[in-house]
Design a protein around this motif. Structure first.
Motif, short mmCIF file in Angstrom:
data_model
loop_
_atom_site.label_atom_id
_atom_site.label_comp_id
_atom_site.label_asym_id
_atom_site.label_seq_id
_atom_site.Cartn_x
_atom_site.Cartn_y
_atom_site.Cartn_z
N SER A 99 0.81 -1.21 0.00
CA SER A 99 0.00 0.00 0.00
C SER A 99 0.85 1.27 0.00
O SER A 99 0.31 2.37 0.00
CB SER A 99 -0.92 0.02 1.24
N THR A 100 2.18 1.10 0.00
CA THR A 100 3.08 2.25 0.03
C THR A 100 3.83 2.35 -1.29
O THR A 100 4.50 1.40 -1.69
CB THR A 100 4.11 2.09 1.18
N PRO A 101 3.74 3.48 -1.99
CA PRO A 101 4.47 3.65 -3.27
C PRO A 101 5.95 3.93 -3.00
O PRO A 101 6.42 5.06 -3.14
CB PRO A 101 3.76 4.83 -3.92
N ILE A 102 6.67 2.88 -2.64
CA ILE A 102 8.07 3.05 -2.22
C ILE A 102 8.92 3.63 -3.34
O ILE A 102 9.63 4.62 -3.17
CB ILE A 102 8.64 1.69 -1.76
N ALA A 103 8.87 2.99 -4.51
CA ALA A 103 9.73 3.41 -5.62
C ALA A 103 9.42 4.84 -6.05
O ALA A 103 10.34 5.63 -6.31
CB ALA A 103 9.57 2.44 -6.79
N ALA A 104 8.16 5.18 -6.12
CA ALA A 104 7.79 6.54 -6.55
C ALA A 104 8.30 7.58 -5.57
O ALA A 104 8.81 8.63 -5.97
CB ALA A 104 6.27 6.64 -6.70
N ARG A 105 8.18 7.30 -4.28
CA ARG A 105 8.65 8.26 -3.28
C ARG A 105 10.18 8.39 -3.32
O ARG A 105 10.72 9.48 -3.23
CB ARG A 105 8.19 7.83 -1.89
N VAL A 106 10.85 7.24 -3.43
CA VAL A 106 12.31 7.29 -3.53
C VAL A 106 12.74 8.03 -4.79
O VAL A 106 13.67 8.85 -4.77
CB VAL A 106 12.90 5.85 -3.51
N GLY A 107 12.06 7.74 -5.91
CA GLY A 107 12.39 8.41 -7.15
C GLY A 107 12.17 9.91 -7.06
O GLY A 107 13.01 10.70 -7.52
N GLU A 108 11.06 10.32 -6.47
CA GLU A 108 10.78 11.75 -6.33
C GLU A 108 11.84 12.42 -5.47
O GLU A 108 12.28 13.54 -5.74
CB GLU A 108 9.39 11.92 -5.73
N TRP A 109 12.27 11.72 -4.43
CA TRP A 109 13.28 12.28 -3.53
C TRP A 109 14.65 12.35 -4.23
O TRP A 109 15.36 13.35 -4.14
CB TRP A 109 13.35 11.43 -2.27
N LEU A 110 15.01 11.28 -4.94
CA LEU A 110 16.31 11.26 -5.61
C LEU A 110 16.36 12.21 -6.81
O LEU A 110 17.44 12.64 -7.21
CB LEU A 110 16.63 9.84 -6.10
N ASP A 111 15.22 12.52 -7.38
CA ASP A 111 15.19 13.39 -8.55
C ASP A 111 15.58 14.82 -8.20
O ASP A 111 15.90 15.62 -9.08
CB ASP A 111 13.79 13.36 -9.19
N ASP A 112 15.55 15.15 -6.93
CA ASP A 112 16.01 16.46 -6.48
C ASP A 112 17.54 16.45 -6.49
O ASP A 112 18.17 15.62 -5.84
CB ASP A 112 15.50 16.73 -5.06
N PRO A 113 18.19 17.37 -7.24
CA PRO A 113 19.66 17.36 -7.34
C PRO A 113 20.36 17.44 -5.98
O PRO A 113 21.40 16.81 -5.78
CB PRO A 113 19.96 18.59 -8.20
N ASP A 114 19.77 18.22 -5.05
CA ASP A 114 20.40 18.32 -3.73
C ASP A 114 20.41 16.98 -3.01
O ASP A 114 21.40 16.60 -2.37
CB ASP A 114 19.66 19.35 -2.88
N ASN A 115 19.30 16.25 -3.12
CA ASN A 115 19.24 14.93 -2.49
C ASN A 115 20.18 13.94 -3.15
O ASN A 115 20.82 13.12 -2.49
CB ASN A 115 17.80 14.40 -2.52
N ALA A 116 20.26 14.00 -4.48
CA ALA A 116 21.19 13.12 -5.20
C ALA A 116 22.63 13.39 -4.76
O ALA A 116 23.42 12.46 -4.56
CB ALA A 116 21.04 13.30 -6.70
N ARG A 117 22.98 14.69 -4.62
CA ARG A 117 24.33 15.02 -4.14
C ARG A 117 24.56 14.53 -2.72
O ARG A 117 25.66 14.07 -2.38
CB ARG A 117 24.54 16.54 -4.23
N ARG A 118 23.52 14.63 -1.89
CA ARG A 118 23.66 14.13 -0.51
C ARG A 118 23.93 12.64 -0.48
O ARG A 118 24.81 12.17 0.25
CB ARG A 118 22.38 14.44 0.29
N VAL A 119 23.16 11.90 -1.27
CA VAL A 119 23.36 10.44 -1.30
C VAL A 119 24.74 10.11 -1.84
O VAL A 119 25.45 9.25 -1.31
CB VAL A 119 22.26 9.77 -2.15
N ALA A 120 25.15 10.81 -2.91
CA ALA A 120 26.48 10.57 -3.47
C ALA A 120 27.57 10.89 -2.45
O ALA A 120 28.55 10.16 -2.32
CB ALA A 120 26.68 11.41 -4.73
N ALA A 121 27.38 11.99 -1.70
CA ALA A 121 28.37 12.36 -0.69
C ALA A 121 28.43 11.32 0.43
O ALA A 121 29.52 10.94 0.89
CB ALA A 121 28.03 13.74 -0.11
#
Length: 401
Positions: A99-121
């Motif tokens: 019942s939880t759209p896990i992939a969509a939420r993760v994708g929306e979060w990762l699509d933000d450049p700041d979040n992508a840089r945070r994960v990469a860091a």
């Protein structure tokens, strides 16, 4: 709140002390006395009940008191079992995840450049930590062992012969031969002076200088002419000679013990043990230094590529419905598998943590967690006791007079 609850008890006691002597002269005071009496009983009863949960009332070891410290381990086990059987069931976990759209939420979060840089860091910091934690000696030993097992110990002759045979049969060696001939031709044209005295210095001293120069020029010109002919003629005899030599070499590498033995001897002398360890150390040191530098530099190509890759993954997860369904299915199946296989171990964290707690600390933690509500129980007991005392007195007066 303890002071408030105690104050309510004392207030009932004061009312009782006032109403009791006055009830003979003032009949209404009998109702006040009954209410105060019931309030004191309710307050004391609930004080005892609340206190008995956490400690012995007034320090007296009355049976069935100090329930929480006495049954701390059992409470922890029951709580762990409750979580295991009610919350960590496969169907409960699967229903929640589906019942939880896990992939969509993760994708929306990762699509933000700041979040992508945070994960990469964070990933870069974790990778750098792992690299620094690795023992250089152990890694060198592993590299040396792998090199020896997969590179040094196997015979090189038959595999090299087989590959060389395929190259010759498919004429794939022709570009290499052309390159070699072109290189020789270019060198000859650029190094005429290297032929001065190449042959003439070996002739007798009485030979005239003109003849000596003529001999050297003739040798040089013949060499240039020969190489140019080989270069210009794809069907030249020299090319066929090279093809024949390569074919024989390929066959000998596969079947001739002498040729195979010479190659193995050359390999052994080239890759002796000290040299292998030195190569392993150099390879690991260079790779480690390069990786650490790239991971630490925010502007490195590695960090930029990692950030771009994460952003691309986020964009796909956010927009690709089919990918979302696959990822959600993978995550759900993986989590359910882990829960089914290890739910007892997961729930045992609660049991083992409670068992490690000190009984007094556990009591204090739970008492503070429940907090003000415990004292409201005492206040409610005071109020309910007062009302009950008043009601009982009223009924008794009405029925019995």
């Amino acid at each position: 709140m303890k002071a408030v609850a105690l104050g309510a008890l004392l207030a009932m006691a004061v009312l009782f002390a006032i109403a009791f002597p006055l009830q003979a002269d003032i009949p209404a005071m009998a109702y006040v006395r009954a209410a105060a009496e019931g309030g004191m009983v309710g307050a004391l009863a609930d004080w005892f009940a609340v206190t008995a949960l956490f400690r012995h009332p007034m320090g007296i070891p009355i049976p069935h008191t100090a329930i929480i410290p006495r049954r701390k381990d059992e409470i922890g086990r029951n709580l762990g079992e409750f979580v295991e059987t009610e919350f960590l069931r496969a169907d409960v976990v699967r229903d929640k995840l589906e019942s939880t759209p896990i992939a969509a939420r993760v994708g929306e979060w990762l699509d933000d450049p700041d979040n992508a840089r945070r994960v990469a860091a964070e990933a870069a910091a974790a990778a750098a930590g792992v690299l620094r934690a690795l023992s250089d000696d152990d890694v060198r030993d592993v590299i040396e062992s792998l090199a020896r097992e997969h590179l040094i110990e196997p015979d090189w002759g038959p595999p090299l012969g087989e590959r060389l045979e395929r190259v010759v049969d498919s004429d794939s060696h022709r570009p290499a031969v052309d390159l070699a001939i072109d290189t020789v031709s270019a060198w000859l044209h650029a190094n005429r002076a290297s032929f001065a005295g190449l042959v003439s210095r070996r002739l007798p001293s009485w030979v005239p200088r003109v003849a000596l120069r003529l001999v050297d020029d003739t040798v040089y010109n013949e060499a240039v002419a020969f190489v140019d002919k080989v270069r210009a003629d794809p069907d030249h005899q020299a090319r066929h000679a090279i093809d024949g030599y390569l074919s024989r070499l390929a066959e000998n590498l596969q079947s001739d013990p002498a040729t195979i033995g010479r190659l193995e001897d050359a390999k052994s002398s080239l890759f002796d043990s000290p040299r292998i360890r030195s190569l392993a150390a150099d390879a690991w040191g260079t790779a480690k230094a390069g990786l650490l530098a790239a991971l630490a530099d925010e502007d490195s190509d590695l960090r930029h590529r990692a950030t771009e890759t994460l952003g691309g993954i986020g964009a796909r997860l956010r927009t690709d419905d089919a990918l979302q369904r696959r990822v959600d299915s993978w995550v759900t199946d993986a989590v359910v598998f882990v829960v089914e296989r290890h739910r007892h171990d997961i729930a045992s964290v609660i049991t083992e943590t409670v068992e490690r707690w000190d009984a007094e600390d556990t009591t204090r933690k739970i008492e503070l967690m429940v907090g003000r509500d415990l004292q409201y129980i005492r206040l409610n007991g005071t109020v309910i006791g007062a009302l009950a005392g008043l009601l009982i007195h009223t009924i008794a007066h009405a029925v019995l007079g």
